[in-house]
Design a protein around this motif. Structure first.
Motif, PDB file in Angstrom:
ATOM      1  N   LEU A 166     -45.028 -66.724  19.165  1.00  0.00           N
ATOM      2  CA  LEU A 166     -46.166 -66.041  19.771  1.00  0.00           C
ATOM      3  C   LEU A 166     -45.748 -65.307  21.043  1.00  0.00           C
ATOM      4  O   LEU A 166     -46.179 -64.175  21.289  1.00  0.00           O
ATOM      5  N   LYS A 167     -44.907 -65.950  21.839  1.00  0.00           N
ATOM      6  CA  LYS A 167     -44.444 -65.298  23.069  1.00  0.00           C
ATOM      7  C   LYS A 167     -43.731 -63.992  22.750  1.00  0.00           C
ATOM      8  O   LYS A 167     -43.947 -62.968  23.403  1.00  0.00           O
ATOM      9  N   ASP A 168     -42.869 -64.031  21.749  1.00  0.00           N
ATOM     10  CA  ASP A 168     -42.101 -62.837  21.387  1.00  0.00           C
ATOM     11  C   ASP A 168     -42.993 -61.775  20.743  1.00  0.00           C
ATOM     12  O   ASP A 168     -42.901 -60.584  21.076  1.00  0.00           O
ATOM     13  N   MET A 169     -43.854 -62.182  19.827  1.00  0.00           N
ATOM     14  CA  MET A 169     -44.681 -61.226  19.096  1.00  0.00           C
ATOM     15  C   MET A 169     -45.671 -60.507  20.013  1.00  0.00           C
ATOM     16  O   MET A 169     -45.903 -59.303  19.874  1.00  0.00           O
ATOM     17  N   PHE A 170     -46.236 -61.255  20.970  1.00  0.00           N
ATOM     18  CA  PHE A 170     -47.289 -60.688  21.824  1.00  0.00           C
ATOM     19  C   PHE A 170     -46.773 -60.288  23.206  1.00  0.00           C
ATOM     20  O   PHE A 170     -47.562 -59.954  24.075  1.00  0.00           O
ATOM     21  N   TYR A 171     -45.457 -60.314  23.373  1.00  0.00           N
ATOM     22  CA  TYR A 171     -44.841 -59.888  24.627  1.00  0.00           C
ATOM     23  C   TYR A 171     -45.495 -60.601  25.818  1.00  0.00           C
ATOM     24  O   TYR A 171     -45.912 -59.982  26.795  1.00  0.00           O
ATOM     25  N   LEU A 172     -45.552 -61.929  25.717  1.00  0.00           N
ATOM     26  CA  LEU A 172     -46.146 -62.710  26.793  1.00  0.00           C
ATOM     27  C   LEU A 172     -45.178 -62.800  27.968  1.00  0.00           C
ATOM     28  O   LEU A 172     -43.968 -62.924  27.784  1.00  0.00           O
ATOM     29  N   CYS A 173     -45.716 -62.744  29.171  1.00  0.00           N
ATOM     30  CA  CYS A 173     -44.868 -62.776  30.364  1.00  0.00           C
ATOM     31  C   CYS A 173     -44.253 -64.153  30.587  1.00  0.00           C
ATOM     32  O   CYS A 173     -43.220 -64.272  31.246  1.00  0.00           O
ATOM     33  N   ASP A 174     -44.881 -65.193  30.073  1.00  0.00           N
ATOM     34  CA  ASP A 174     -44.412 -66.564  30.271  1.00  0.00           C
ATOM     35  C   ASP A 174     -44.475 -67.322  28.961  1.00  0.00           C
ATOM     36  O   ASP A 174     -45.183 -66.931  28.025  1.00  0.00           O
ATOM     37  N   SER A 175     -43.752 -68.424  28.923  1.00  0.00           N
ATOM     38  CA  SER A 175     -43.838 -69.320  27.779  1.00  0.00           C
ATOM     39  C   SER A 175     -45.179 -70.032  27.794  1.00  0.00           C
ATOM     40  O   SER A 175     -45.817 -70.194  28.843  1.00  0.00           O
TER      41      SER A 175
END
Length: 505
Positions: free
Chosen positions: A258-267
């Motif tokens: 999810l972090k990678d797919m949605f380009y999240l700033c944090d884990s």
């Protein structure tokens, strides 16, 4: 333009630089859309379709009172306003554009439907910036103790005081006044007429939320209905993507995806429910912001995102070539990140709260996020929750999440019950749906989620509602476009005719 009553004009390019500086300042942890308010305020700036000259310069009313309800408090401050007398003829009316929860943009002094009305009715135009927003700073900072002077009631009293000043300064002793506003400032326009009928002769209250409510779960209901204008598949795909996100949150590998797919700033911290709530809020916000302003005519130099519509987002959600439902949901998120030049999605709750707790006028929160949050906690609610059953964005941001934000940001006992008491007081004071007014028109668009809190049926022959199918938030206020549907075109004609009627009686 020759502005006979204003000082030296401000260049369009200078205004553009100011807007860019504000946008740069606010690229922090506060979401793009927060409590129904995009950065910059709910009434955006219109496109300069015809005008290429200088804009009216800012002017200042230096004797505005800080507290209108305490006769022993004689403190004053300087309030910003603008003037355009290009169309004015002796004896013509005064048009008063009311500032809302954002910076007053002088482009409104030369563009928008009200300028067409000013030309038709030979009016002089004033725009007054709302206290605590833009450059109108009544106090030294935004500490909680200083925010006690930020309220709609004080803002209305500001307008009444300004009218008296303006009549004297510009030698307009008996000219009739029509007020204008959109969104929150549309509410102010209606309430100004209700509370000060001896000062204002008519009011246009566009997309005005008149009913205050704690749990604005209907907001997502209108979003779903608006997405359905493209067919049912859009919401179905969002629902499938949302279910997949919940399943991915259950293990480390899924959270990393999810972090990678949605380009999240944090884990993602699976144990931090406030972060999870913020994540789902922001993902829903991708759609909420686009729906709220779908296909309006508010693009202007420096603006972004106005070309993204419901059709755009639902086109992605229905495109099997993009991948699974989750991948399409992520593609929507990436489109909006790219559009707003954001490298990643900010969803950490503590960082958002930290930003909104800043009290300096140069902070990211001072753009309006802190002020508007305070007003929703202290007066109106309008918390866009996930509590509606039939919506596809998950259940992770219930109304209690918004109440917790009030308490965490202001370090005050802003419980849901305390906020509800504030809301009840506002509804009693202003009249709620039973507001007693004449010579007020209430335009609303069917696509706009805020119409659920507005006046949708005539209060009387002299207080009509205009329900415009297929249009979004404040659409009738923006400059006319060849793409406007017939109901939107007719709404502007109807409003102008009503203004003419009010001025003649």
């Amino acid at each position: 333009m020759t502005n006979k009553m204003a000082a030296a004009p401000v260049r369009c390019f200078q205004n553009f630089l100011l807007i860019i500086s504000v946008i740069t300042l606010t690229q922090a942890w506060i979401p793009r859309n927060f409590r129904g308010r995009p950065k910059g305020g709910m009434l955006g700036a219109p496109k300069t379709t015809k005008y290429r000259g200088d804009l009216p310069s800012e002017m200042w009313f230096n004797q505005q009172r800080l507290d209108h309800f305490n006769g022993a408090d004689l403190r004053t401050w300087s309030q910003r306003y603008f003037v355009n007398d290009t169309f004015y003829k002796d004896g013509g009316p005064i048009f008063l554009m009311i500032g809302g929860e954002g910076t007053a943009d002088p482009i409104w002094m030369v563009e928008g439907a009200w300028i067409d009305y000013a030309r038709q009715h030979s009016a002089i135009c004033f725009m007054v910036e709302h206290r605590y927003y833009g450059k109108s700073h009544p106090v030294k900072d935004l500490s909680l103790d200083n925010l006690k002077y930020l309220s709609s009631r004080q803002a209305l009293a500001d307008l009444a005081y300004f009218v008296q000043f303006m009549r004297q300064k510009f030698n307009l002793p008996t000219n009739k006044i029509i007020s204008f506003g959109g969104s929150y400032s549309g509410s102010l326009s209606a309430w100004l007429r209700a509370k000060y009928p001896f000062l204002v002769d008519g009011a246009v209250a566009t997309s005005a939320p008149i009913h205050a409510q704690l749990n604005f779960k209907e907001y997502l209901g209108v979003v779903v209905s608006s997405l359905a204008t493209t067919g049912d598949q859009c919401s179905i795909e969002i629902y499938i993507a949302t279910k997949t996100i919940y399943s991915y949150l259950q293990d480390d590998d899924g959270r990393k995806k999810l972090k990678d797919m949605f380009y999240l700033c944090d884990s993602i911290d699976a144990n931090n429910q406030m972060d999870i709530a913020n994540l789902f809020t922001n993902l829903a916000g991708n759609f909420e912001g686009v729906v709220q302003y779908n296909k309006d005519n508010r693009a202007f130099e420096g603006a972004v995102g106005t070309n993204i519509t419901i059709d755009t987002l639902c086109g992605i959600m229905g495109d099997e070539s993009v991948g699974t439902s989750l991948q399409r949901y992520a593609a929507v998120n990436k489109l909006l990140l790219d559009t707003y030049s954001q490298k990643c999605m900010d969803f950490k709750y503590d960082k958002m709260i930290s930003d909104l707790k800043k009290t300096d006028w140069n902070s990211s929160a001072s753009e309006g996020g802190r002020q508007w949050t305070y007003q929703t906690c202290a007066e109106f609610g309008w918390f866009q929750s996930s509590d509606l059953v039939e919506q596809p964005f998950g259940i992770s941001f219930p109304v209690n999440f918004s109440c917790s934000q009030c308490a965490d940001i202001f370090e005050k006992e802003f419980t849901c019950s305390a906020i509800s008491a504030n809301i009840d007081d506002s509804n009693r004071y202003y009249g709620d749906y039973g507001i007693k007014v004449t010579k007020v028109v209430f335009p609303n668009g069917s696509i706009d989620p805020w119409h659920a809190m507005g006046i949708l049926h005539d209060l009387s022959e002299d207080a009509p509602a205009i329900y415009i199918n297929g249009t979004a938030h404040c659409a009738n206020m923006y400059p006319a476009s060849p793409d406007d549907n017939e109901e939107l075109k007719q709404s502007r004609i109807t409003i102008s005719n009503l203004i003419g009627k009010w001025l003649a009686t």
